[in-house]
Design a protein around this motif. Sequence first.
Motif, mmCIF file in Angstrom:
data_model
loop_
_atom_site.group_PDB
_atom_site.id
_atom_site.type_symbol
_atom_site.label_atom_id
_atom_site.label_comp_id
_atom_site.label_asym_id
_atom_site.label_seq_id
_atom_site.Cartn_x
_atom_site.Cartn_y
_atom_site.Cartn_z
ATOM 1 N N GLU A 8 29.946 84.733 48.891
ATOM 2 C CA GLU A 8 30.869 85.277 49.941
ATOM 3 C C GLU A 8 31.381 86.652 49.436
ATOM 4 O O GLU A 8 31.364 87.780 50.210
ATOM 5 C CB GLU A 8 31.753 84.478 50.460
ATOM 6 N N LEU A 12 30.967 90.741 50.850
ATOM 7 C CA LEU A 12 32.372 91.490 50.874
ATOM 8 C C LEU A 12 31.977 92.670 50.157
ATOM 9 O O LEU A 12 32.131 93.850 50.936
ATOM 10 C CB LEU A 12 33.371 90.523 50.475
ATOM 11 N N TRP A 61 40.416 98.329 51.437
ATOM 12 C CA TRP A 61 40.882 97.044 51.090
ATOM 13 C C TRP A 61 42.006 96.978 50.245
ATOM 14 O O TRP A 61 42.315 98.037 49.397
ATOM 15 C CB TRP A 61 39.728 96.258 50.498
ATOM 16 N N ARG A 65 44.876 91.839 51.451
ATOM 17 C CA ARG A 65 43.987 91.625 52.299
ATOM 18 C C ARG A 65 42.600 90.526 51.520
ATOM 19 O O ARG A 65 42.283 89.674 52.333
ATOM 20 C CB ARG A 65 43.141 92.859 52.815
ATOM 21 N N LEU A 66 42.402 90.859 50.300
ATOM 22 C CA LEU A 66 41.589 90.154 49.483
ATOM 23 C C LEU A 66 42.250 88.622 49.159
ATOM 24 O O LEU A 66 41.276 87.847 49.607
ATOM 25 C CB LEU A 66 41.519 90.564 48.026
ATOM 26 N N GLU A 68 44.040 87.191 51.686
ATOM 27 C CA GLU A 68 43.960 86.455 53.032
ATOM 28 C C GLU A 68 42.395 85.981 53.309
ATOM 29 O O GLU A 68 42.290 84.898 53.854
ATOM 30 C CB GLU A 68 44.669 87.643 54.069
ATOM 31 N N THR A 69 41.707 86.828 52.572
ATOM 32 C CA THR A 69 40.026 86.583 52.834
ATOM 33 C C THR A 69 39.696 85.298 51.888
ATOM 34 O O THR A 69 38.507 84.764 52.335
ATOM 35 C CB THR A 69 39.218 87.799 52.435
#
Length: 170
Positions: A8, A12, A61, A65-66, A68-69
Motif C-alpha cells: 500500500e 501511495l 503530502w 497526512r502520512l 492519518e493514512t
Amino acid sequence: MNVISVREVETLADRAHAGQTDKIGVPYIEHVRAVAAGLSPFGDELVMAGLLHDLLEDTDWTAGRLRETGVPARVVEIVEAVTNQTGMTYDEKIRRITADPRATLVKIADNAHNSRPDRAARLPADKRERLAAKYRSARARLWPAADRNDVEAVIRVINPSLLAELDARY
C-alpha cells in the motif's frame, strides 16, 4: 487506525510521484523503488521509508497526512529526518540524518542510487561533477555513522561500483 502494508505504501508513492521524473528524465518512482530495494534486508519499516523518502519535499503530502493514512509513526519520523528543511544547509541535513541510524541507512541508499555511474553518465558534465563531489562528501559522513556490513548490504544491491570506495575507507 490500521497500519498500511508495504504494498500500500508503494501504491501511495506511485500515485504521489505520478508524472514526476528525476534528473535524467526517468519516472521518479523508479528512484524510490531502487532505494527501497537496497533497504529490503532491514525490514518493512526501512522499505517503507525508502519508498517515501522524497515524498514530503517533492509532493503535497505532509507528515500528518502520512500518519492519518496509516503509515507507521517511526517510518514518518525517518522520512522527516531525511527531508530537506528550508534554511538548512546540506551539511546540516547530513549531520541531522546521522543522528538517526535508520535515517542514515535511507540516506545511504538514496546516495548510492544517485551515484550510479549509468545515471551520472546521462547528466551534463558540469552537473555530473558537482553532484559527484556532493555525494562523495556525504558518503564520507554517512558511511562512518553506520555499520560497515549494513553499508555494504545497501550498496551491493543499489550500486556495486561503490564497493571499492567502501573497501578503501575501511
